[in-house]
Design a protein around this motif. Structure first.
Motif, PDB file in Angstrom:
ATOM      1  N   SER A  82       0.822  -1.213   0.000  1.00 41.17           N
ATOM      2  CA  SER A  82       0.000   0.000   0.000  1.00 41.17           C
ATOM      3  C   SER A  82       0.854   1.261   0.000  1.00 41.17           C
ATOM      4  N   GLN A  83       0.342   2.314  -0.647  1.00 39.55           N
ATOM      5  CA  GLN A  83       1.044   3.587  -0.732  1.00 39.55           C
ATOM      6  C   GLN A  83       0.185   4.761  -0.296  1.00 39.55           C
ATOM      7  N   CYS A  84      -1.088   4.503   0.009  1.00 33.22           N
ATOM      8  CA  CYS A  84      -1.986   5.621   0.304  1.00 33.22           C
ATOM      9  C   CYS A  84      -3.050   5.210   1.322  1.00 33.22           C
ATOM     10  N   LEU A  85      -3.322   6.105   2.261  1.00 35.17           N
ATOM     11  CA  LEU A  85      -4.412   5.922   3.232  1.00 35.17           C
ATOM     12  C   LEU A  85      -5.485   6.964   2.949  1.00 35.17           C
ATOM     13  N   ARG A  86      -6.739   6.508   2.876  1.00 29.15           N
ATOM     14  CA  ARG A  86      -7.865   7.423   2.677  1.00 29.15           C
ATOM     15  C   ARG A  86      -8.767   7.389   3.914  1.00 29.15           C
ATOM     16  N   ILE A  87      -9.293   8.546   4.249  1.00 31.51           N
ATOM     17  CA  ILE A  87     -10.267   8.645   5.328  1.00 31.51           C
ATOM     18  C   ILE A  87     -11.526   9.306   4.782  1.00 31.51           C
ATOM     19  N   LEU A  88     -12.667   8.666   4.995  1.00 30.78           N
ATOM     20  CA  LEU A  88     -13.952   9.220   4.586  1.00 30.78           C
ATOM     21  C   LEU A  88     -14.789   9.457   5.830  1.00 30.78           C
ATOM     22  N   CYS A  89     -15.435  10.604   5.898  1.00 33.18           N
ATOM     23  CA  CYS A  89     -16.315  10.935   7.019  1.00 33.18           C
ATOM     24  C   CYS A  89     -17.761  10.908   6.527  1.00 33.18           C
ATOM     25  N   TYR A  90     -18.614  10.124   7.203  1.00 25.22           N
ATOM     26  CA  TYR A  90     -20.004   9.935   6.784  1.00 25.22           C
ATOM     27  C   TYR A  90     -20.981  10.455   7.833  1.00 25.22           C
TER      28      TYR A  90
END
Length: 879
Positions: free
Chosen positions: A581-589
């Motif tokens: 992995s090269q990227c972390l994503r955070i989504l707020c719902y």
């Protein structure tokens, strides 16, 4: 050589050929009309020479023209600001860089970085001098009866260049003595801070840049004298007989100040990387970097639309807003497409097959004007068409094959013999697997329609991506758009421009990356989601975490829902497994509890995305024992989080518990004997709770539980707390599932034992069904009774979970993938014997076989302990 006092002869030069190629640099003596010699270094270039003097490949004048020939603004490379070195935050929220492990080496690297920058700074100052050289003569003629240029034109062309020259000359003069008399204690941060504080001059220059270049072109066309200045012609002799000429475009020099800002930011990035945190320069360089980052962001917001502009045959301006590779479903078949979102339409294209040596081109498959586009289904009875899918185990097998091939490629490269053919063959095999994986892995539907009845369906890998496309389109639709119909000529021009304008050049798979690029991280990423601020109204809020894996994104963790608040305080820790992995994503719902709001495409309640953001995972930034705190800004919302990384080889090491009265890290035989049970109490209780209220949970055992909750349960089981049942009933079900996985992972030796591990690996590889059956059952009988009974209990539980696959999305293969590498792991002696050195090797080392062993037993009819022990086989029980 004879000199006549005319302005056209202000600059001239001689350069030499080596094998008929231009030598890059030549120091010249320049004679101006006033007879005053000026010495400076000037770069000469041939038509195919990349105009680049200081390590950064800036666009040439030709490159900065769009497909139709119109001039576009140069784009400032903002990539340094996306680096985790720049994004990492300290406790005070300021950007930080990791402290070099070797301070002495770090300080030496500082000197090397500064020396290189000083050399390029000298070249830059000489370029500015070259740019300013004609200014004084031009000003002198401006007040005569026959001016070459007016005063206004001169001020426009040379706007702010003198100021920029003075700033950098002062910076160079102050920095140079420090490098020449280098000492570890020398500070230069104040110089960079001062340089960054003067970027307002560059802002004025950038705002004037396009006008300046346009004025140069207009004046060159209208005035032959100025044309000879702006396009210096050099005469080159070869064998004293053939003459060559080379045009040096004056406008190209005007680009250098824009180019320089990016270079300075890159240097600040490198300096911070090699500056200890306790060095006096560190906070000053931080501040300079922050100013530079903000400047680049502001400038690019203004420049980017002009950079991506294309003019239609009718003279209308159309801009590329977004593009990327998507999987389209066409007649039930998956097709990889490159989709382009322009300001007024969406265009779906595929790459045309071209002959070797020919430029690649796109073929338009369809386009929809944004004025006609909607996301609503036209017919309520409309349903998803049949879509090609692959079984989960085939998807996982592709990943293993890709990892194995990557490992083979690295081994081939390390071999002394030149095996380029083998490498090419392996790359081709890997590309086939990766392309297939990219085509068949996306499952999230994204459907668009137009008012004429056309419906198009894409499959995306994550909700993040679907939201990005939807938001980009809806933002454009807020403008007053008119429906457009393109003629064949207009469509051809637009499609032709796609290759030049595209921002995403390669499909996101590893075979498209250079060997020097980071292979990604393999191991475990620990993430703490602290809190979020910036919400205008109270809502039920939660976050999800995604990481990329083999070119697409996978959801890995979800926080609990914080009810009716504008400032959720989660403070929840997760452990996320990384596969390159090269990227972390955070989504707020915002959580929606209204079951009437079902998304017909995936039959799930649609929770509203309040914001989303991502951060790059740079190995040098996260591979530390210390937590790195960061903030992601998303639509006015700020989410604070921390992260640290543990390599997979460390996770393979098992440390026995020093507290033998507990259950974690204690031999299973010791625990069952103490409890007078056949299966450890912790295993029985976790299984019971998951089956009671978690068996319908989407992603059960795959979605990470909150680490703090898991640790609380671990402590309670270790202490044999009386209220453990109350804790279990109140705890999030993913935390309970995570506790069960942690228990098996922390056993001093894996459940299926170190001794039998090689035999399990050999047994699962047998091709004869009868021989495999006998071997695999014999291996089970060879396990110690506590291990065997516990394994059979877990096996039946996982089968019951898989029965609910239509609801929880967890197949037998999914469960085998989660538990296989935990129940079967090579011993430390096996790891050392294998001499596994690469992270990707560590990940792929026997993982496929571990998964296959557990999958074999999961797919097997029910196995009874009593029947298993009763049966006898005709071969030795020695393993």
């Amino acid at each position: 050589m004879k000199h006549t006092p005319c302005l056209a002869q202000t600059i001239f030069g001689l350069i030499f050929l080596k094998n008929a190629n231009i030598v890059a640099l030549s120091t010249l003596q320049m004679i101006c009309v006033f007879g005053k010699p000026l010495s400076y270094t000037l770069l000469f270039f041939s038509p195919d020479f990349n105009y680049n003097t200081d390590g950064y490949e800036g666009d040439t004048a030709e490159d900065r023209k769009s497909q139709d020939g119109s001039e576009t603004m140069p784009f400032i490379d903002e990539s340094p600001t996306m680096s985790p070195h720049l994004c990492a935050r300290g406790q005070d929220g300021e950007a930080i860089s990791p402290t070099p492990g070797d301070t002495e080496k770090g300080l030496e690297m500082r000197k090397l970085v500064l020396s290189g920058f000083l050399a390029s700074e000298e070249i830059y100052i000489n370029q500015l001098e070259a740019l300013l050289l004609p200014m004084k003569p031009l000003k002198a003629t401006a007040t005569t009866s026959k001016p070459v240029l007016t005063v206004e034109q001169i001020e426009t062309i040379f706007f702010m260049i003198q100021d920029i020259f003075v700033i950098h000359k002062e910076f160079y003069d102050a920095l140079s003595p420090n490098i020449q008399q280098w000492d570890e204690k020398i500070t230069v941060g104040h110089l960079f801070q001062k340089l960054a504080s003067q970027l307002g001059v560059y802002k004025a220059f950038v705002d004037n840049y396009k006008v300046a270049v346009g004025t140069v072109e207009k004046c060159s066309q209208a005035n032959s004298q100025f044309q000879k200045i702006s396009e210096v012609r050099y005469f080159i002799t070869y064998d004293h007989s053939i003459f060559y000429s080379l045009m040096f475009v004056f406008a190209a020099l005007l680009y250098k100040p824009i180019d320089r800002v990016t270079r300075s930011t890159l240097v600040l990035h490198d300096l911070l990387k090699h500056t200890p945190k306790d060095h006096p320069d560190f906070p000053l360089l931080q501040d300079a970097l922050r100013i530079s980052q903000n400047f680049l962001s502001i400038i690019n917001e203004e420049i980017d639309p002009r950079r991506t502009a294309v003019t239609t045959p009718k003279g209308e301006a159309r801009q590329l807003v977004k593009d990327g590779f998507l999987v389209e479903v066409s007649e039930g078949t998956r097709k990889l497409r490159h989709v382009f979102l322009f300001t007024d339409l969406l265009l779906c294209a595929k790459m045309k097959k071209t002959a070797v040596g020919r430029h690649q081109q796109y073929e338009c498959k369809w386009y929809i004007p944004l004025a006609d586009l909607s996301f609503q289904t036209l017919d309520d009875s409309d349903s998803l068409p049949h879509i090609q899918t692959l079984p989960e185990h085939e998807i996982e097998e592709m990943k293993i094959k890709i990892s194995t091939i990557k490992s083979e490629i690295q081994k081939e490269k390390k071999a002394q013999k030149s095996q380029s053919r083998n490498v090419d063959r392996l790359r081709k095999k890997m590309n086939e697997q990766e392309s297939c994986l990219l085509l068949y892995s996306p499952t999230i539907p994204f459907r668009i329609h137009n008012k004429h009845g056309k419906s198009c369906l894409f499959l995306l890998s994550s909700d993040y991506e679907r939201s990005e496309w939807r938001e980009s389109i809806q933002k454009l639709q807020k403008k007053d758009l008119q429906a457009c119909v393109l003629s064949s000529v207009e469509l051809q021009v637009l499609t032709g421009s796609c290759f030049k304008l595209r921002t995403v050049h390669n499909i996101p798979v590893t075979s498209n990356k250079d060997d020097e690029e980071s292979p990604g991280l393999y191991g475990f990423l620990h993430v703490i989601v602290h809190k979020a601020t910036g919400f205008k109204e109270s809502a039920n809020l939660y976050c999800t975490l995604e990481v990329d894996s083999f070119g697409y994104f996978v959801s890995k963790a979800i926080t609990r829902v914080f009810r009716d608040t504008t400032e959720p305080q989660w403070n929840e820790e997760f452990e996320i497994e990384l596969e390159g992995s090269q990227c972390l994503r955070i989504l707020c719902y915002e959580k929606c509890y209204d079951k009437s709001k079902l998304n017909k495409d995936d039959n799930e309640i649609v929770d509203k995305i309040m914001g989303k953001g991502q951060v790059q995972l740079d190995p040098q930034a996260v591979q530390s024992k210390n937590w790195h705190m960061d903030v992601i800004e998303m639509n006015g919302i700020k989410v604070e989080f921390s992260m640290k990384f543990t390599t997979r080889d460390l996770s393979l090491k098992r440390t026995p518990s020093k507290k033998q009265s507990g259950v974690f890290g204690v031999k299973i035989s010791v625990v069952t004997k103490r409890e007078r049970s056949k299966v450890p109490y912790i295993v029985r209780q976790c299984i019971e709770e998951v089956e009671k209220r978690g068996i319908d949970e989407v992603g059960i055992y795959r979605i990470s539980g909150v680490a703090t909750d898991i640790q609380a349960l671990k402590a309670a089981f270790d202490a044999n707390t009386k209220d453990i049942l109350m804790m279990l009933s109140d705890m999030d079900i993913n935390a309970i599932a995570g506790t069960l996985k942690l228990y098996f992972r922390e056993l001093p030796e894996p459940l299926l034992t170190d001794r039998l591990y090689p035999a399990f690996m050999e047994g699962t590889a047998l091709s004869d069904p009868a021989a495999k059956e006998n071997c695999m059952m014999h291996l089970l009988r060879s396990l110690p009774d506590p291990n065997l009974i516990t394994f059979l209990s877990l096996l039946e539980h996982l089968k019951r979970v898989a029965e609910k696959e239509p609801v929880n999305k967890m197949s037998l293969h999914n469960l085998a993938t989660v538990f296989g590498p935990t129940l079967l792991r090579p011993s430390e002696s096996e790891i050392n014997k294998a001499n596994v050195t690469m992270a990707s090797d560590i990940w792929s080392h026997d993982v496929m076989a571990q998964v296959q062993v557990l999958l074999y037993y999961l797919q097997h009819p029910p196995i009874s302990f009593a029947e298993l022990k009763k049966n006898t086989l005709y071969f030795s029980t020695d393993v």
